[in-house]
Scaffold this active site. Structure first.
Site, PDB file in Angstrom:
ATOM      1  N   GLY A  42       0.786  -1.227   0.000  1.00 44.27           N
ATOM      2  CA  GLY A  42       0.000   0.000   0.000  1.00 44.27           C
ATOM      3  C   GLY A  42       0.815   1.272   0.000  1.00 44.27           C
ATOM      4  N   HIS A  45       2.442   4.349  -5.248  1.00 43.40           N
ATOM      5  CA  HIS A  45       3.011   5.443  -6.039  1.00 43.40           C
ATOM      6  C   HIS A  45       3.186   4.953  -7.472  1.00 43.40           C
ATOM      7  CE1 HIS A  45       6.654   3.100  -5.559  1.00 43.40           C
ATOM      8  NE2 HIS A  45       6.574   3.222  -4.243  1.00 43.40           N
ATOM      9  N   GLY A  47       5.609   3.777  -9.007  1.00 42.77           N
ATOM     10  CA  GLY A  47       6.305   2.493  -9.146  1.00 42.77           C
ATOM     11  C   GLY A  47       5.324   1.336  -9.108  1.00 42.77           C
ATOM     12  N   HIS A  48       4.404   1.388  -8.160  1.00 47.29           N
ATOM     13  CA  HIS A  48       3.381   0.348  -8.086  1.00 47.29           C
ATOM     14  C   HIS A  48       2.478   0.411  -9.319  1.00 47.29           C
ATOM     15  CE1 HIS A  48       4.172   1.327  -3.708  1.00 47.29           C
ATOM     16  NE2 HIS A  48       4.345   0.020  -3.693  1.00 47.29           N
ATOM     17  N   GLN A  72       6.944  -9.895   8.064  1.00 46.51           N
ATOM     18  CA  GLN A  72       8.195  -9.552   7.394  1.00 46.51           C
ATOM     19  C   GLN A  72       8.871  -8.334   8.031  1.00 46.51           C
ATOM     20  OE1 GLN A  72       5.957  -8.825   3.604  1.00 46.51           O
ATOM     21  NE2 GLN A  72       7.586  -7.364   3.205  1.00 46.51           N
ATOM     22  N   GLN A 166      14.147 -10.076  -3.476  1.00 44.87           N
ATOM     23  CA  GLN A 166      12.801 -10.620  -3.250  1.00 44.87           C
ATOM     24  C   GLN A 166      12.287 -11.317  -4.506  1.00 44.87           C
ATOM     25  OE1 GLN A 166       9.398  -8.505  -1.178  1.00 44.87           O
ATOM     26  NE2 GLN A 166       8.946  -7.921  -3.271  1.00 44.87           N
ATOM     27  N   SER A 198       9.954   4.777  -3.707  1.00 45.22           N
ATOM     28  CA  SER A 198       9.699   3.891  -2.575  1.00 45.22           C
ATOM     29  C   SER A 198       8.736   4.568  -1.615  1.00 45.22           C
ATOM     30  CB  SER A 198      11.011   3.595  -1.838  1.00 45.22           C
ATOM     31  OG  SER A 198      10.734   3.041  -0.564  1.00 45.22           O
ATOM     32  N   SER A 199       7.838   3.789  -1.055  1.00 49.30           N
ATOM     33  CA  SER A 199       6.907   4.366  -0.072  1.00 49.30           C
ATOM     34  C   SER A 199       7.671   4.989   1.089  1.00 49.30           C
ATOM     35  CB  SER A 199       5.971   3.286   0.462  1.00 49.30           C
ATOM     36  OG  SER A 199       5.350   2.605  -0.597  1.00 49.30           O
TER      37      SER A 199
HETATM   38  P1  AMP Z   1       5.941  -2.640  -1.460  1.00 55.76           P
HETATM   39  O1  AMP Z   1       4.586  -2.025  -1.390  1.00 55.76           O
HETATM   40  O2  AMP Z   1       7.048  -1.653  -1.186  1.00 55.76           O
HETATM   41  O3  AMP Z   1       6.088  -3.916  -0.681  1.00 55.76           O
HETATM   42  O4  AMP Z   1       6.166  -3.035  -3.030  1.00 55.76           O
HETATM   43  C1  AMP Z   1       5.215  -3.801  -3.742  1.00 55.76           C
HETATM   44  C2  AMP Z   1       5.764  -4.138  -5.134  1.00 55.76           C
HETATM   45  O5  AMP Z   1       6.035  -2.912  -5.836  1.00 55.76           O
HETATM   46  C3  AMP Z   1       7.096  -4.942  -5.121  1.00 55.76           C
HETATM   47  O6  AMP Z   1       7.085  -5.912  -6.187  1.00 55.76           O
HETATM   48  C4  AMP Z   1       8.136  -3.877  -5.368  1.00 55.76           C
HETATM   49  O7  AMP Z   1       9.348  -4.378  -5.948  1.00 55.76           O
HETATM   50  C5  AMP Z   1       7.376  -2.971  -6.347  1.00 55.76           C
HETATM   51  N1  AMP Z   1       7.964  -1.627  -6.355  1.00 55.76           N
HETATM   52  C6  AMP Z   1       8.074  -0.748  -5.314  1.00 55.76           C
HETATM   53  N2  AMP Z   1       8.772   0.344  -5.705  1.00 55.76           N
HETATM   54  C7  AMP Z   1       9.077   0.158  -7.018  1.00 55.76           C
HETATM   55  C8  AMP Z   1       9.785   0.919  -7.990  1.00 55.76           C
HETATM   56  N3  AMP Z   1      10.320   2.115  -7.703  1.00 55.76           N
HETATM   57  N4  AMP Z   1       9.918   0.409  -9.234  1.00 55.76           N
HETATM   58  C9  AMP Z   1       9.389  -0.813  -9.549  1.00 55.76           C
HETATM   59  N5  AMP Z   1       8.726  -1.578  -8.682  1.00 55.76           N
HETATM   60  C10 AMP Z   1       8.570  -1.113  -7.431  1.00 55.76           C
END
Ligand code: AMP
Length: 299
Positions: A42, A45, A47-48, A72, A166, A198-199
Site C-alpha cells: 500500500g 506510487h 512504481g506500483h 516480514q 525478493q 519507494s513508499s
Molecule cells: P511494497 O509495497 O514496497 O512492498 O512493493 C510492492 C511491489 O512494488 C514490489 O514488487 C516492489 O518491488 C514494487 N515496487 C516498489 N517500488 C518500485 C519501484 N520504484 N519500481 C518498480 N517496482 C517497485
C-alpha cells in the site's frame, strides 16, 4: 500507460474479503479469463502503478493486494508507522485498470496467529544482502506471498526489480513448490533525478531527499568501472567510503550474480557482466535500497 477505470472495480476489505475474492476469481475463471496479481503493502506510487499497468496489459482481470504484512517486519522496524492510504490506493489502482483491490485484515491472512517459521526456505538466496540485516524478512515474504497466491490463484504475479532479491526468492519459491504462477519482473521506476521510488522515501527530510540520488549515481559509476575491467573489491570499497563521507550509513554494497546471487567480488573480471550491483544504505530514518545490472547501467 493507464487503462480505463474498470466499471466493476471493487475494494474488498471486510472480514469476508477472502471469500468474496475467491468467488470473483472463480467466476472469471469460468469465463476463461486470465488473472494477474500485484502484491503490495500500500501507500501506492507510480512504481506500483507500473506493475498494475503491466498486469492490465497482460491479463484479462487484475487483483491488487494491499497488506502490511507483520511477519516480514523485525521487532524494531516500522510496522506501526508504515504509511497507509487505502482510499487513495483504491483510486490509483482503479485508474490503472485493476478490477479488485484486496485489502485483507491480519486475521484473514493468518487465521491461526502469526507463524514463527515456515517450512520451505530458499536459504542460499535468503541469507545474503537484505537477509543478513533483516533476519526473518524473506521468511515473512515467502509466507505471505504463498498465502496471497492461494487466495487469488493468479496466472501471473508481478514483482518490481526494485526488490531484486525478493524477486529471485519468489522465483525460487514458486519453482520449488511447483506453484502454477508465472513471476513477471517489472523494471525499477525512478524519480527524474534517479532515486528509486519507494513508499519509505516519505521519511526523507528535504535535505536528505536532495542527497538520496547519490546512491544510484554511485552505483552507475561503479558499474562503469567494472565494465572497464577494474577489480571489484577496491571499486566497491571506494564507493562505500564515498557514500559514508556523504552521510549515508551503508548496510551493503555488493556485486553478485544476477541469477543465484552468489558473490562475484573475487570472481574473474569476465564474470562481472553477469553481475548486478546491490546496495542498501540508511539516510536518516529510511533505509534506501537499489540495484543495477552491470551491463544495463547507462553511464
Ligand atoms: P511494497 O509495497 O514496497 O512492498 O512493493 C510492492 C511491489 O512494488 C514490489 O514488487 C516492489 O518491488 C514494487 N515496487 C516498489 N517500488 C518500485 C519501484 N520504484 N519500481 C518498480 N517496482 C517497485
Amino acid at each position: 500507460m493507464s487503462t480505463a477505470r474498470a466499471a466493476d472495480f471493487v475494494c474488498l476489505q471486510s472480514a469476508q474479503a477472502l471469500a468474496e475474492l475467491r468467488t470473483q476469481v472463480a467466476a472469471w475463471r469460468q469465463q476463461g479469463l486470465s488473472i494477474g496479481l500485484v502484491p503490495t503493502m500500500g501507500y501506492l506510487h507510480a512504481g506500483h502503478a507500473a506493475l498494475v499497468d503491466a498486469a492490465a496489459k497482460q491479463c484479462d482481470r487484475v487483483v491488487v493486494s494491499v497488506f502490511v504484512n507483520p511477519t516480514q517486519f523485525g521487532a524494531n522496524e516500522d510496522l506501526d508507522d508504515y504509511p497507509r492510504s487505502l482510499a487513495a490506493d483504491a483510486d490509483l489502482v482503479a485508474a490503472h485498470g485493476a478490477n479488485v483491490l484486496f485489502a485483507p485484515d491480519v486475521a484473514t491472512m493468518y487465521p491461526f496467529g502469526l507463524p514463527k517459521h515456515v517450512r520451505v526456505l530458499p536459504q542460499q538466496l535468503t541469507d545474503a544482502l537484505c537477509g543478513t540485516s533483516r533476519p526473518g524478512h524473506f521468511e515473512g515474504v515467502c509466507t505471505v506471498v504463498t498465502r496471497l497466491f492461494q487466495a487469488a490463484q493468479p496466472d501471473q504475479a508481478f514483482f518490481g526489480e526494485k526488490d531484486y532479491q525478493q524477486l529471485q526468492v519468489i522465483r525460487y519459491l514458486t519453482r520449488d513448490l511447483l506453484m502454477p504462477v508465472a513471476i513477471v519482473p517489472v523494471p525499477i521506476q525512478r524519480a527524474e533525478d534517479g532515486l528509486a521510488l519507494s513508499s519509505r522515501n516519505t521519511y526523507l527530510t528535504d535535505e536528505q531527499r536532495s542527497k538520496a540520488p547519490l546512491l544510484q549515481q554511485t552505483m552507475q559509476q561503479v558499474a562503469k568501472q567494472l565494465r572497464e575491467g577494474l577489480a571489484a573489491e577496491s571499486v566497491l570499497r571506494a564507493a562505500m567510503d564515498a557514500l559514508t563521507d556523504a552521510g549515508f550509513r551503508v548496510d551493503y554494497f555488493e556485486l553478485r550474480h544476477q541469477d543465484d546471487l552468489t558473490d562475484l567480488t573475487q570472481a574473474p573480471v569476465e564474470q562481472y557482466k553477469q553481475g548486478r550491483l546491490f546496495a542498501a544504505a540508511w539516510l536518516g530514518k529510511p533505509r534506501l535500497i537499489d540495484n543495477v545490472a552491470v551491463n544495463d547501467a547507462v553511464v
